[in-house]
Design an enzyme around this catalytic site. Structure first.
Site, short mmCIF file in Angstrom:
data_model
loop_
_atom_site.label_atom_id
_atom_site.label_comp_id
_atom_site.label_asym_id
_atom_site.label_seq_id
_atom_site.Cartn_x
_atom_site.Cartn_y
_atom_site.Cartn_z
N VAL A 62 0.80 -1.22 0.00
CA VAL A 62 0.00 0.00 0.00
C VAL A 62 0.84 1.28 0.00
CG1 VAL A 62 -2.18 -0.88 0.92
CG2 VAL A 62 -0.31 -0.32 2.50
N ASN A 88 -4.33 0.26 8.64
CA ASN A 88 -3.56 -0.38 9.70
C ASN A 88 -2.11 -0.66 9.33
OD1 ASN A 88 -3.14 -2.35 12.13
ND2 ASN A 88 -2.76 -3.61 10.31
N SER A 139 -0.83 5.79 17.17
CA SER A 139 -0.10 5.05 18.21
C SER A 139 0.10 5.98 19.39
CB SER A 139 1.26 4.61 17.66
OG SER A 139 2.09 4.12 18.68
N TYR A 152 9.34 6.44 13.19
CA TYR A 152 8.01 5.96 13.56
C TYR A 152 7.21 7.06 14.23
CZ TYR A 152 4.52 2.66 15.44
OH TYR A 152 3.36 1.98 15.76
N LYS A 156 3.65 8.43 12.77
CA LYS A 156 2.42 8.31 13.55
C LYS A 156 1.92 9.68 14.02
CE LYS A 156 1.86 3.89 13.25
NZ LYS A 156 0.71 3.33 12.48
N THR A 187 2.13 -8.72 19.18
CA THR A 187 1.98 -9.15 17.79
C THR A 187 3.29 -9.81 17.35
OG1 THR A 187 2.84 -7.09 16.82
CG2 THR A 187 0.48 -7.17 17.35
#
Length: 260
Positions: A62, A88, A139, A152, A156, A187
């Protein structure tokens, strides 16, 4: 509970973790679901036990603009419409900022942020027709900074404010846009991290609920935000963090004093 009977949902990053849990939750509640991820076999694992007639497996990246166009078009062609988009898909690269390469930076920003732009842009014409909704995965790292996670945090943090901007533009046109902001969630991506007892202990100390989240914990909140139960919720960045944000960052003095 079949809140999504007759609804069509796209979930990106649906091959594992929060994405897989979210895809299953929507299927359990009656939706037809298009599952995106880079690994087709993982997407098919997510679907085990569900009616294949109500699913579309669509493997691809994506962060690729052309691929996203086909994902949205193929979903609408298969199911006739689109009601919900769940953004997601995401990755994280850990390390000090001075060791963050241009390649690493662009990889995180393209996967985590560009993908949200591409999917939202392509989905919105269809969501306007159905008065649908978007739920983005921000997040706790999109609300505050972390050690060694600059790329990150940047991605986010951008998703957090991008969510608010779209909510302002599209709320009056019938499309709600919200985000969830999870903290540590168990996860595949956190497997190595969770093997470190010192790291886990530090997280438990900061999380009043005393444990990491499960993908199902997050999926339930995502489904709520996408449902008519949340019809008057728009532009919200909802922490799903076990109480992490309730703390001012001070250590647990009761435990330190032996009174906890």
């Amino acid at each position: 509970m079949n809140r999504f009977e007759g609804k069509v949902v796209i979930v990106t990053g649906a091959g594992s973790g929060i994405g897989a849990g979210t895809a299953r939750r929507f299927l359990q509640e009656g939706a037809s679901v298009a599952l995106n991820g880079r690994r087709e076999h993982k997407l098919r694992e997510t679907l085990e036990g569900f009616d294949q007639a109500k699913t579309l497996v669509h493997a691809g990246d994506v962060s690729d603009e052309g691929y996203v166009k086909s994902l949205i078009a193929d979903t609408v062609r298969r199911f006739g419409k689109l009601d919900v988009l769940i953004n997601n898909a995401g990755i994280a690269i850990f390390g000090p900022f001075e060791q963050t390469t241009t390649q690493d930076w662009r990889k995180v920003l393209s996967t985590d942020l560009d993908s949200v732009y591409f999917t939202s842009r392509e989905a919105l014409p269809h969501l306007l027709k159905t008065k649908g909704s978007i739920v983005n995965l921000s997040s706790a790292s999109g609300i505050g900074g972390d050690w060694g996670m600059s790329s990150y945090n940047a991605a986010k943090g951008a998703i957090t404010n991008f969510t608010r901007a779209l909510a302002l533009e599209y709320g009056s046109r019938g499309v709600r846009v919200n985000a969830v902001a999870p903290s540590l969630t168990s996860t595949e991506a956190t497997g190595e991290l969770e093997k470190n007892e010192a790291v886990l202990s530090a997280f438990r100390e900061r999380l009043p609920i005393g444990r990491a989240a499960t993908p199902g914990d997050i999926a339930g909140v995502i489904a709520f935000l996408a449902s008519d139960d949340a019809v008057f919720i728009n532009g919200v960045i909802l922490p799903v963090d076990g109480g992490l944000g309730a703390s001012n960052g001070q250590p647990n003095f009761l435990n330190l004093l032996g009174k906890g």
